[in-house]
Scaffold this motif. Structure first.
Motif, mmCIF file in Angstrom:
data_model
loop_
_atom_site.group_PDB
_atom_site.id
_atom_site.type_symbol
_atom_site.label_atom_id
_atom_site.label_comp_id
_atom_site.label_asym_id
_atom_site.label_seq_id
_atom_site.Cartn_x
_atom_site.Cartn_y
_atom_site.Cartn_z
ATOM 1 N N ILE A 126 2.129 0.585 -3.108
ATOM 2 C CA ILE A 126 2.217 1.992 -3.636
ATOM 3 C C ILE A 126 2.859 3.049 -2.821
ATOM 4 C CG2 ILE A 126 0.733 3.837 -4.447
ATOM 5 C CD1 ILE A 126 -1.331 1.659 -5.177
ATOM 6 N N CYS A 127 2.754 2.952 -1.535
ATOM 7 C CA CYS A 127 3.356 4.024 -0.625
ATOM 8 C C CYS A 127 4.668 3.762 -0.166
ATOM 9 C CB CYS A 127 2.363 4.363 0.702
ATOM 10 S SG CYS A 127 0.769 4.848 0.137
ATOM 11 N N ASN A 128 5.041 2.397 -0.139
ATOM 12 C CA ASN A 128 6.375 1.882 0.355
ATOM 13 C C ASN A 128 6.893 1.112 -0.647
ATOM 14 O OD1 ASN A 128 6.791 3.258 3.171
ATOM 15 N ND2 ASN A 128 4.568 2.343 3.286
ATOM 16 N N PRO A 129 7.030 1.192 -1.855
ATOM 17 C CA PRO A 129 7.568 0.334 -2.878
ATOM 18 C C PRO A 129 8.819 -0.222 -2.746
ATOM 19 C CG PRO A 129 7.508 2.302 -3.785
ATOM 20 C CD PRO A 129 7.001 2.663 -2.581
ATOM 21 N N LEU A 130 9.764 0.345 -2.030
ATOM 22 C CA LEU A 130 11.274 -0.113 -1.913
ATOM 23 C C LEU A 130 11.306 -1.285 -0.484
ATOM 24 C CD1 LEU A 130 13.140 3.105 -2.431
ATOM 25 C CD2 LEU A 130 12.860 1.253 -3.875
ATOM 26 N N ARG A 131 10.255 -1.113 0.168
ATOM 27 C CA ARG A 131 10.463 -2.094 1.451
ATOM 28 C C ARG A 131 9.261 -2.849 1.142
ATOM 29 N NH1 ARG A 131 9.443 1.124 6.815
ATOM 30 N NH2 ARG A 131 9.923 -0.933 7.381
ATOM 31 N N TYR A 132 8.481 -2.999 -0.037
ATOM 32 C CA TYR A 132 7.417 -3.941 -0.168
ATOM 33 C C TYR A 132 7.980 -5.350 0.092
ATOM 34 C CZ TYR A 132 3.608 -6.602 -2.411
ATOM 35 O OH TYR A 132 2.476 -7.012 -2.844
ATOM 36 N N PRO A 133 9.000 -5.961 -0.868
ATOM 37 C CA PRO A 133 9.166 -7.176 -0.597
ATOM 38 C C PRO A 133 9.608 -7.725 1.011
ATOM 39 C CG PRO A 133 10.620 -6.080 -2.550
ATOM 40 C CD PRO A 133 9.767 -5.219 -1.495
ATOM 41 N N VAL A 134 10.024 -6.589 1.894
ATOM 42 C CA VAL A 134 10.642 -6.928 3.007
ATOM 43 C C VAL A 134 9.367 -7.056 3.798
ATOM 44 C CG1 VAL A 134 11.707 -6.093 4.954
ATOM 45 C CG2 VAL A 134 12.758 -5.791 2.838
ATOM 46 N N ILE A 135 8.424 -6.093 3.734
ATOM 47 C CA ILE A 135 7.094 -6.027 4.739
ATOM 48 C C ILE A 135 6.349 -7.182 4.234
ATOM 49 C CG2 ILE A 135 5.307 -4.601 5.205
ATOM 50 C CD1 ILE A 135 6.843 -2.242 4.788
ATOM 51 N N MET A 136 6.262 -7.390 2.980
ATOM 52 C CA MET A 136 5.217 -8.217 2.253
ATOM 53 C C MET A 136 5.722 -9.635 1.925
ATOM 54 S SD MET A 136 2.190 -7.141 2.945
ATOM 55 C CE MET A 136 1.208 -8.247 2.270
ATOM 56 N N SER A 137 6.601 -10.224 2.857
ATOM 57 C CA SER A 137 7.231 -11.420 2.727
ATOM 58 C C SER A 137 6.327 -12.652 2.722
ATOM 59 C CB SER A 137 8.414 -11.770 3.488
ATOM 60 O OG SER A 137 7.944 -11.965 5.032
ATOM 61 N N LYS A 138 7.015 -13.831 1.904
ATOM 62 C CA LYS A 138 5.814 -14.827 1.838
ATOM 63 C C LYS A 138 5.336 -15.337 3.296
ATOM 64 C CE LYS A 138 5.444 -19.524 -0.263
ATOM 65 N NZ LYS A 138 6.014 -20.516 -1.090
ATOM 66 N N ARG A 227 0.888 12.743 -5.655
ATOM 67 C CA ARG A 227 1.958 13.448 -5.755
ATOM 68 C C ARG A 227 2.931 12.941 -6.836
ATOM 69 N NH1 ARG A 227 4.541 12.636 0.216
ATOM 70 N NH2 ARG A 227 6.028 14.217 -0.843
ATOM 71 N N MET A 228 2.404 11.892 -7.461
ATOM 72 C CA MET A 228 3.468 11.348 -8.340
ATOM 73 C C MET A 228 3.585 12.192 -9.433
ATOM 74 S SD MET A 228 2.055 7.389 -8.615
ATOM 75 C CE MET A 228 2.371 6.373 -7.320
ATOM 76 N N ASN A 229 4.796 12.449 -10.196
ATOM 77 C CA ASN A 229 4.978 13.248 -11.254
ATOM 78 C C ASN A 229 4.602 12.758 -12.516
ATOM 79 O OD1 ASN A 229 6.152 15.296 -9.635
ATOM 80 N ND2 ASN A 229 7.850 14.601 -9.521
ATOM 81 N N SER A 230 4.590 11.510 -12.460
ATOM 82 C CA SER A 230 4.294 10.783 -13.891
ATOM 83 C C SER A 230 2.976 10.561 -13.931
ATOM 84 C CB SER A 230 5.440 9.528 -13.953
ATOM 85 O OG SER A 230 4.997 8.558 -15.013
ATOM 86 N N ALA A 231 2.356 10.847 -15.179
ATOM 87 C CA ALA A 231 0.989 10.400 -15.406
ATOM 88 C C ALA A 231 0.966 9.052 -15.698
ATOM 89 C CB ALA A 231 0.375 11.225 -16.623
ATOM 90 N N ILE A 232 1.802 8.155 -16.244
ATOM 91 C CA ILE A 232 1.821 6.940 -16.541
ATOM 92 C C ILE A 232 1.736 5.972 -15.175
ATOM 93 C CG2 ILE A 232 3.012 4.898 -17.521
ATOM 94 C CD1 ILE A 232 3.979 6.759 -19.839
#
Length: 317
Positions: A126-138, A227-232
């Motif tokens: 949620i806090c680092n979605p762009l780096r998620y695949p790198v940080i939480m690799s298999k 801080r998210m603008n989108s309610a969805i």
């Protein structure tokens, strides 16, 4: 004296609900139903997380580990509890008690760490979605789960070894459903200060530290969501965390209530207090593993879809 100690320590007697014969029948039926639900619910989650490619993510990998852990934990204690309730066979061998204590402590320690790992996973997602695949690799999330299992096992070996090396001078009656470590330590006729110190250190490492990781992870998650603008987007983020947070509250809430509330000390009505202690322990040991797959399935579209796919899947002719 050593021979006497060894003779009396050859087996223990588990009291359970021996003073409440009517309750024993009721609890036998309830525990049996809950145990079957635990095996079914957690088994389905494990199968779904393995065979459905949509669930090949760190979150569902940890969830599969949690489900497998719940099956192992309950299978190490529930069958013997059911036997004692229906057949009145309440004795358990010294080695059987040690094995039961080991699995109980190992699974509890591992679950604490896994819940902390799952909170960290949600924080990164949620806090680092762009780096998620790198940080939480298999490699990373498999290593995280492996460390949780290994650490829980080592911790349990230490605690069980220290407890079972103590002399038990004649009193072999455990006022509990199973060989719970605190109940066993009460029977020792030797200094247990080393056991208490190691238990405190263990609680700090396996209860407090994961809880701090969970707390700060959710503080950052809450800050990011607000801080998210989108309610969805906010609803989706809350939805992905709600199941894990509910499990954490039930798990830690039961543990803290069970081990931090005042214990009865030779007071009128003491038996009622001890019975309530045992029933709370039963809730922690059976009800929580039963609720986990239900909680994770109710508000999770991916799990629902995977389970529905497995149920509707036609066998290969």
């Amino acid at each position: 004296m050593d021979k006497i100690n060894q003779t009396f320590a050859s087996e223990f007697l588990l009291l359970g609900l021996s003073g409440y014969p009517k309750l024993e029948i009721i609890y036998f039926v309830l525990i049996l139903i809950m145990y079957l639900l635990i095996l079914t619910g957690n088994g389905v989650l494990i199968i779904a997380s393995i065979f459905d490619s949509r669930l090949h993510t760190p979150m569902y990998f940890f969830l599969g580990n949690l489900s497998f852990l719940d099956i192992c934990y309950t299978s190490s204690s529930v069958p013997s509890t059911l036997v004692s309730l229906i057949s009145k066979k309440r004795n358990i061998s010294f080695s059987g008690c040690a094995v039961q204590m080991f699995f109980g402590f190992a699974m509890g320690s591992t679950e604490c760490l896994l819940l902390g790992m799952m909170a960290f996973d949600r924080y990164v997602a949620i806090c680092n979605p762009l780096r998620y695949p790198v940080i939480m690799s298999k490699v990373v999330y498999v290593l995280m789960a492996s460390v949780s299992w290994l650490s829980g096992g080592i911790n349990s070996i230490v605690q069980t070894s220290l407890a079972m090396r103590l002399p038990f001078c004649g009193n072999n009656i455990i006022n509990h459903f199973l060989c719970e470590i605190l109940a066993v330590l009460k029977l020792a006729c030797a200094d247990i200060s080393l056991n208490i110190v190691t238990l405190v250190v263990s609680n700090m490492a396996f209860l407090v530290l994961p809880l701090l990781v969970i707390f700060f992870s959710y503080m950052f998650i809450l800050y990011t969501i607000l801080r998210m603008n989108s309610a969805i987007g906010r609803r989706k983020a809350f939805s992905t965390c709600s199941a894990h947070l509910t499990v954490v509250i039930i798990f830690y809430g039961t543990i803290f209530f069970m081990y931090t509330k005042p214990k009865s000390q030779e007071l009128p009505g003491e038996d009622k207090f001890q019975t309530s202690d045992k029933l709370i322990s039963l809730f922690y040991g059976v009800v929580t593993p039963m609720l986990n797959p239900i909680i994770y399935s109710l508000r999770n579209k991916d799990v629902k879809a995977a389970v529905k796919y497995l149920l509707n899947r036609k066998p290969i002719q």
